[in-house]
Design an enzyme around this catalytic site. Structure first.
Site: not given
Length: 301
Positions: A174, A225, A295
């Site tokens: 990510r 998320s 995140e």
């Protein structure tokens, strides 16, 4: 700021506004105003906007479709550049595609699947733009952008433009080089896909979409998320095991469908969400001695 606004408007580069509420441009529907909001109508006009920003020493950041973002209630200082309809081109050359940073990732995955091209099935339910997906190496269902990207065309904050290869993007979970090491805007990306069975690809796409709809909140505004998975653990499982689903602070609530989603259940503020994030971090560490990292990108004043 009025002088800069006039200069940009005279250049006729696209939409230019001051004090634009960013809750209108984030999927969680939260965010104070941007001092200056620019939605350029082409790559050339984006370069012109960047020249004005650089000349005036303005802080800036780029956004796409506003997913994976939590913007401060006080907004963002300087300029916000939205990659939208002016940067959403698509060219297909057999199994290689070149796509603009403003193109919707879901729309791209759907369009490509109908042509029998495989590699983007994982993206069928990921909200956001191609540029944002490359920027954060978006992924799902065991795959991510790094698996298919050949190169990305980047506009850096000094106004220079450069193509970076997959290796030069320094992808990891990510993240990419663009988040801290070399901040920049993804103007376009080149993906290498494979020819496959159209029916099988479309079926897999639908399966991924159905799974997302069944397991993740779609009827409330959210940012995607919230936490990275602290492998070998999974953020959602830890939060659910801690009996935190449904827990709320102000208008922010942990989704009852999936523990790793915080939804805007009604007039939530960024402070509500931040308080809830901290509560989750503290609770998970107290119960399991696991440190949770976000995140979602938290930006603004």
């Amino acid at each position: 700021m009025d002088t800069i606004l006039t200069e940009l408007q005279n250049l006729n580069i696209g939409k230019v506004k001051t004090n634009e509420p960013l809750l209108n441009h984030t999927t969680i529907k939260i965010g104070g105003p941007a001092d200056l909001f620019i939605e350029p109508s082409s790559v050339d006009n984006l370069k012109k906007a960047m020249a004005v920003i650089e000349k005036n020493g303005l802080k800036w950041r780029a956004i796409g479709r506003g997913s994976n973002l939590l913007v401060s209630d006080k907004g963002i200082e300087g300029a916000v550049i939205k990659l939208g309809s002016g940067l959403d081109h698509l060219e297909i050359n057999e199994t290689e595609i070149t796509v603009g940073g403003g193109y919707s990732l879901v729309s791209l995955a759907t369009s490509i699947s109908k042509k029998g091209l495989s590699g983007l099935e994982f993206a069928s339910g990921i909200p956001g733009s191609v540029g944002g997906a490359v920027y954060m190496n978006a992924g799902a269902h065991g795959s991510d952008i790094s698996k298919i990207l050949t190169k990305a065309h980047i506009l850096f904050d000094d106004g220079s433009m450069e193509w970076l290869s997959n290796q030069e993007m320094e992808f990891s979970y990510r993240t990419s080089i663009l988040q801290k090491k070399r901040p920049g805007i993804v103007l376009e990306a080149v993906f290498k896909l494979t020819q496959g069975d159209r029916a099988a690809i479309v079926a897999q796409m639908q399966k991924n979409k159905d799974y997302r709809k069944e397991t993740q909140p779609w009827n409330f505004p959210c940012a995607g998320s919230i936490f990275r998975n602290p492998l070998p653990n999974y953020a959602g499982k830890l939060i659910e095991d801690a009996d935190l689903k449904g827990y709320s602070i102000g208008g922010a609530k942990i989704s009852e469908m999936h523990g790793n989603f915080i939804v805007n259940a009604g007039n939530a503020t960024a402070e509500d969400v931040l308080s809830l994030i901290q509560y989750v971090k503290d609770t998970i560490y107290r119960l399991y001695q696991v440190k949770m990292e976000t995140e979602v990108e938290i930006i603004g004043r």
